[in-house]
Write a protein that holds these residues in place. Structure first.
Motif, PDB file in Angstrom:
ATOM      1  N   LEU A 160       0.618  -1.300  -0.507  1.00 22.82           N
ATOM      2  CA  LEU A 160      -0.147  -0.170   0.007  1.00 22.82           C
ATOM      3  C   LEU A 160       0.823   1.074  -0.168  1.00 22.82           C
ATOM      4  CD1 LEU A 160      -2.897   0.940  -0.070  1.00 22.82           C
ATOM      5  CD2 LEU A 160      -3.403   0.797   2.052  1.00 22.82           C
ATOM      6  N   THR A 161       2.299   1.525   0.615  1.00 21.47           N
ATOM      7  CA  THR A 161       2.897   2.491   0.603  1.00 21.47           C
ATOM      8  C   THR A 161       3.972   3.075  -1.109  1.00 21.47           C
ATOM      9  OG1 THR A 161       5.079   0.903   0.843  1.00 21.47           O
ATOM     10  CG2 THR A 161       3.749   1.779   2.734  1.00 21.47           C
ATOM     11  N   PHE A 162       3.102   1.674  -1.920  1.00 24.86           N
ATOM     12  CA  PHE A 162       3.436   2.091  -2.947  1.00 24.86           C
ATOM     13  C   PHE A 162       3.398   3.018  -4.102  1.00 24.86           C
ATOM     14  CE2 PHE A 162       5.430   0.689  -7.270  1.00 24.86           C
ATOM     15  CZ  PHE A 162       7.156   1.134  -7.661  1.00 24.86           C
ATOM     16  N   SER A 163       2.928   3.676  -4.499  1.00 27.23           N
ATOM     17  CA  SER A 163       1.819   4.926  -4.582  1.00 27.23           C
ATOM     18  C   SER A 163       2.212   5.111  -6.258  1.00 27.23           C
ATOM     19  CB  SER A 163       1.452   5.613  -4.004  1.00 27.23           C
ATOM     20  OG  SER A 163       2.499   6.748  -3.679  1.00 27.23           O
ATOM     21  N   PRO A 164       1.731   5.931  -7.320  1.00 23.84           N
ATOM     22  CA  PRO A 164       2.020   6.252  -8.225  1.00 23.84           C
ATOM     23  C   PRO A 164       3.000   7.371  -8.162  1.00 23.84           C
ATOM     24  CG  PRO A 164      -0.657   5.947  -8.814  1.00 23.84           C
ATOM     25  CD  PRO A 164      -0.233   5.755  -7.394  1.00 23.84           C
ATOM     26  N   ALA A 165       3.086   8.329  -7.151  1.00 22.65           N
ATOM     27  CA  ALA A 165       3.393   9.355  -6.594  1.00 22.65           C
ATOM     28  C   ALA A 165       4.623   8.724  -6.139  1.00 22.65           C
ATOM     29  CB  ALA A 165       2.832  10.254  -5.452  1.00 22.65           C
ATOM     30  N   THR A 166       5.693   7.099  -5.717  1.00 25.94           N
ATOM     31  CA  THR A 166       6.503   7.198  -5.689  1.00 25.94           C
ATOM     32  C   THR A 166       6.940   7.207  -6.680  1.00 25.94           C
ATOM     33  OG1 THR A 166       5.776   5.823  -3.513  1.00 25.94           O
ATOM     34  CG2 THR A 166       8.046   5.103  -4.509  1.00 25.94           C
ATOM     35  N   LEU A 167       6.429   5.889  -8.118  1.00 24.80           N
ATOM     36  CA  LEU A 167       6.711   6.269  -9.931  1.00 24.80           C
ATOM     37  C   LEU A 167       7.326   7.569  -9.959  1.00 24.80           C
ATOM     38  CD1 LEU A 167       3.907   3.802 -11.073  1.00 24.80           C
ATOM     39  CD2 LEU A 167       6.434   3.417  -9.297  1.00 24.80           C
ATOM     40  N   VAL A 168       6.448   8.367  -9.780  1.00 22.52           N
ATOM     41  CA  VAL A 168       6.630  10.222 -10.090  1.00 22.52           C
ATOM     42  C   VAL A 168       8.206  10.649  -9.446  1.00 22.52           C
ATOM     43  CG1 VAL A 168       6.357  12.657 -10.309  1.00 22.52           C
ATOM     44  CG2 VAL A 168       4.174  10.503 -10.515  1.00 22.52           C
ATOM     45  N   ALA A 169       8.357  10.239  -8.165  1.00 21.91           N
ATOM     46  CA  ALA A 169       9.674  10.716  -8.130  1.00 21.91           C
ATOM     47  C   ALA A 169      10.621   9.795  -8.495  1.00 21.91           C
ATOM     48  CB  ALA A 169       9.377  10.460  -6.432  1.00 21.91           C
ATOM     49  N   LEU A 170      10.600   8.484  -8.711  1.00 21.87           N
ATOM     50  CA  LEU A 170      11.798   7.407  -8.877  1.00 21.87           C
ATOM     51  C   LEU A 170      12.008   8.178 -10.533  1.00 21.87           C
ATOM     52  CD1 LEU A 170      13.145   5.080  -8.807  1.00 21.87           C
ATOM     53  CD2 LEU A 170      11.322   3.895  -9.479  1.00 21.87           C
ATOM     54  N   ASP A 173      10.713  18.159   2.170  1.00 24.32           N
ATOM     55  CA  ASP A 173      10.350  18.139   1.429  1.00 24.32           C
ATOM     56  C   ASP A 173       9.920  16.232   1.132  1.00 24.32           C
ATOM     57  OD1 ASP A 173       9.823  16.862  -1.343  1.00 24.32           O
ATOM     58  OD2 ASP A 173      11.299  17.611  -2.148  1.00 24.32           O
ATOM     59  N   VAL A 174       8.217  16.743   1.381  1.00 26.31           N
ATOM     60  CA  VAL A 174       7.391  15.111   1.606  1.00 26.31           C
ATOM     61  C   VAL A 174       7.803  14.281   0.831  1.00 26.31           C
ATOM     62  CG1 VAL A 174       5.195  14.290   3.071  1.00 26.31           C
ATOM     63  CG2 VAL A 174       6.218  16.313   3.291  1.00 26.31           C
ATOM     64  N   GLY A 175       7.707  14.230  -0.139  1.00 19.83           N
ATOM     65  CA  GLY A 175       7.262  13.175  -1.219  1.00 19.83           C
ATOM     66  C   GLY A 175       8.957  13.006  -1.958  1.00 19.83           C
ATOM     67  N   PHE A 176      10.100  12.859  -1.370  1.00 14.13           N
ATOM     68  CA  PHE A 176      11.209  12.717  -1.526  1.00 14.13           C
ATOM     69  C   PHE A 176      11.198  12.213  -0.444  1.00 14.13           C
ATOM     70  CE2 PHE A 176      15.672  12.996  -1.121  1.00 14.13           C
ATOM     71  CZ  PHE A 176      15.921  12.041  -2.676  1.00 14.13           C
ATOM     72  N   VAL A 177      11.125  12.701   0.478  1.00 10.84           N
ATOM     73  CA  VAL A 177      11.512  11.700   1.850  1.00 10.84           C
ATOM     74  C   VAL A 177      10.676  10.555   1.713  1.00 10.84           C
ATOM     75  CG1 VAL A 177      11.079  11.494   4.276  1.00 10.84           C
ATOM     76  CG2 VAL A 177      11.775  14.195   3.446  1.00 10.84           C
ATOM     77  N   LEU A 178       9.531  10.470   1.720  1.00 11.77           N
ATOM     78  CA  LEU A 178       8.870   9.439   1.461  1.00 11.77           C
ATOM     79  C   LEU A 178       8.607   8.265   0.279  1.00 11.77           C
ATOM     80  CD1 LEU A 178       5.042  10.699   2.384  1.00 11.77           C
ATOM     81  CD2 LEU A 178       7.197  10.137   4.053  1.00 11.77           C
ATOM     82  N   ALA A 179       8.676   9.143  -0.569  1.00 11.42           N
ATOM     83  CA  ALA A 179       9.580   7.922  -1.563  1.00 11.42           C
ATOM     84  C   ALA A 179      10.753   6.855  -1.600  1.00 11.42           C
ATOM     85  CB  ALA A 179       9.845   8.795  -3.433  1.00 11.42           C
ATOM     86  N   LEU A 180      11.659   7.624  -1.020  1.00 11.98           N
ATOM     87  CA  LEU A 180      12.697   7.081  -0.901  1.00 11.98           C
ATOM     88  C   LEU A 180      12.707   6.134  -0.109  1.00 11.98           C
ATOM     89  CD1 LEU A 180      16.289   6.888  -1.529  1.00 11.98           C
ATOM     90  CD2 LEU A 180      16.197   8.918   0.429  1.00 11.98           C
ATOM     91  N   GLN A 181      11.970   6.367   1.507  1.00 13.48           N
ATOM     92  CA  GLN A 181      11.700   5.571   2.428  1.00 13.48           C
ATOM     93  C   GLN A 181      11.028   4.479   2.096  1.00 13.48           C
ATOM     94  OE1 GLN A 181      12.063   5.375   6.084  1.00 13.48           O
ATOM     95  NE2 GLN A 181      12.921   7.465   6.344  1.00 13.48           N
TER      96      GLN A 181
END
Length: 361
Positions: free
Chosen positions: A71-81, A318-326
């Motif tokens: 559930l932690t893996f989201s489209p936002a994670t893909l964008v940040a990646l 930068d919440v998006g960067f932090v959560l994507a990397l985590q």
């Protein structure tokens, strides 16, 4: 306590677990719903309770945790990646190497048996690492003790760093005690189907920890593409956390507790060493990539994803960067955990059979 009926023992265990979990949740302690039952299980085990959790319940809990990771893996994670993938992959690889190095040192110079050190020092995914460890011969009791001791220290330190850099601490989110019985039926059925697939995968001996890995990988792909919608109502998470906590806690003995307490100094040294190494990775992000200091620190912090998320949101970084990397590190650690543990043990020159026997003594 062994002369008391099992029904009364279970009722008392449930009551104590609820009280401890509520107290830890009120104190904003990470993973309160798992630690409450685990501590209650330890207390009952030391009092001689004749209780045990069926292994099928433990396998089901593994599958639910796999869905939680997915559930932690989201489209936002893909964008940040897609935007920062070389940098993220480098940092993730460094953090995994740091965890392996600390585990190797703990095995060679400390007193922990076998690959327990390797699993206990895996940086991130405490619940997932604990749930997987037993499938690979590690002592699940010591892995849980090591993982949550580290999470506690890391979160306290991260909160302090946030306060020092910004002048305020992150505010905890509002607590909801609703059991979630009104969860939408179709997403719930899809989630339970993933859980069932994980339970079936656990029967395949060629796939250790398949109960966690199958829902995690399948759920991440299907949920991020919108094919299914994973939903984890509180009652389902509570059942999974309680099963996992009791499964671990009821295995403790007086000898195990005494051993864990004697190992605290070396575990603290290992935790602070890992934090210092991850701090070096944060400095690299800040100095070479221009990431602000707090975002870099939180992104590389070897703590729990949920707790780091609370601090990140409250700090305004930068919440998006932090959560994507985590999130990506969580997936990488879960997938690489068995390989890293085997490699660490091989470098230390200890056979897997000898390590399993040592862990069970």
């Amino acid at each position: 306590m062994s002369d008391i009926s099992a029904a009364i023992q279970w009722a008392a265990l449930v009551i104590l677990s609820v009280l401890l979990a509520a107290a830890l949740e009120w104190a904003s302690f990470p993973a309160a719903m798992l630690l409450g039952p685990m501590l209650a299980g330890v207390a009952f085990a030391l009092r001689g309770a004749s209780l045990s959790v069926p292994r099928q319940a433990f396998i089901g809990a593994q599958a639910v945790i796999g869905c939680l990771v997915a559930l932690t893996f989201s489209p936002a994670t893909l964008v940040a990646l897609a935007r920062d993938w070389p940098l993220m992959l480098l940092v993730i690889a460094l953090v995994i190497v740091f965890g392996a190095a600390v585990g190797m040192a703990l095995m060679r110079f400390g007193s922990l048996p076998g690959n327990t050190a390797a699993w206990g020092t895996s940086p991130g995914g405490a619940a997932a690492m604990t749930a997987m460890a037993e499938s690979f011969g590690a002592d699940i009791r010591m892995v849980a003790f090591m993982q949550y001791l580290r999470v506690f220290i890391v979160i306290l330190t991260a909160s302090a760093v946030s306060w020092l850099l910004l002048g305020h601490a992150a505010a905890p989110p509002a607590r909801s005690w609703s059991p979630g019985f009104d969860a939408p039926l179709l997403p719930l059925a899809q989630t339970l189907a993933l859980v069932g697939a994980g339970v079936l995968a656990a029967r395949c001996r060629r796939m250790p920890a398949g109960a966690l890995l199958v829902p995690m990988l399948a759920g991440a792909g299907l949920n991020s593409q919108g094919i299914i919608s994973i939903t984890l109502p509180p009652w389902l998470l509570w059942c999974a956390y309680a099963s996992l906590g009791w499964y671990i806690g009821l295995k403790f003995t007086r000898q195990t507790v005494a051993y864990a307490l004697r190992a605290v100094p070396q575990l603290l040294l290992a935790t602070f060493s890992l934090m210092a190494l991850c701090g070096g990775a944060a400095w690299m992000l800040h100095a070479w990539a221009g990431v602000d200091a707090l975002s870099a620190y939180l992104a590389t912090s070897p703590g729990g994803l949920d707790s780091v998320a609370v601090i990140a949101v409250g700090s305004g970084c930068d919440v998006g960067f932090v959560l994507a990397l985590q999130t990506l590190r969580l997936f990488a650690v879960v997938l690489a955990g068995p390989l890293v543990a085997r490699l660490v043990c091989r470098v230390n020159g200890r056979s897997a059979r000898g390590m399993v026997q040592a862990a069970r003594q």
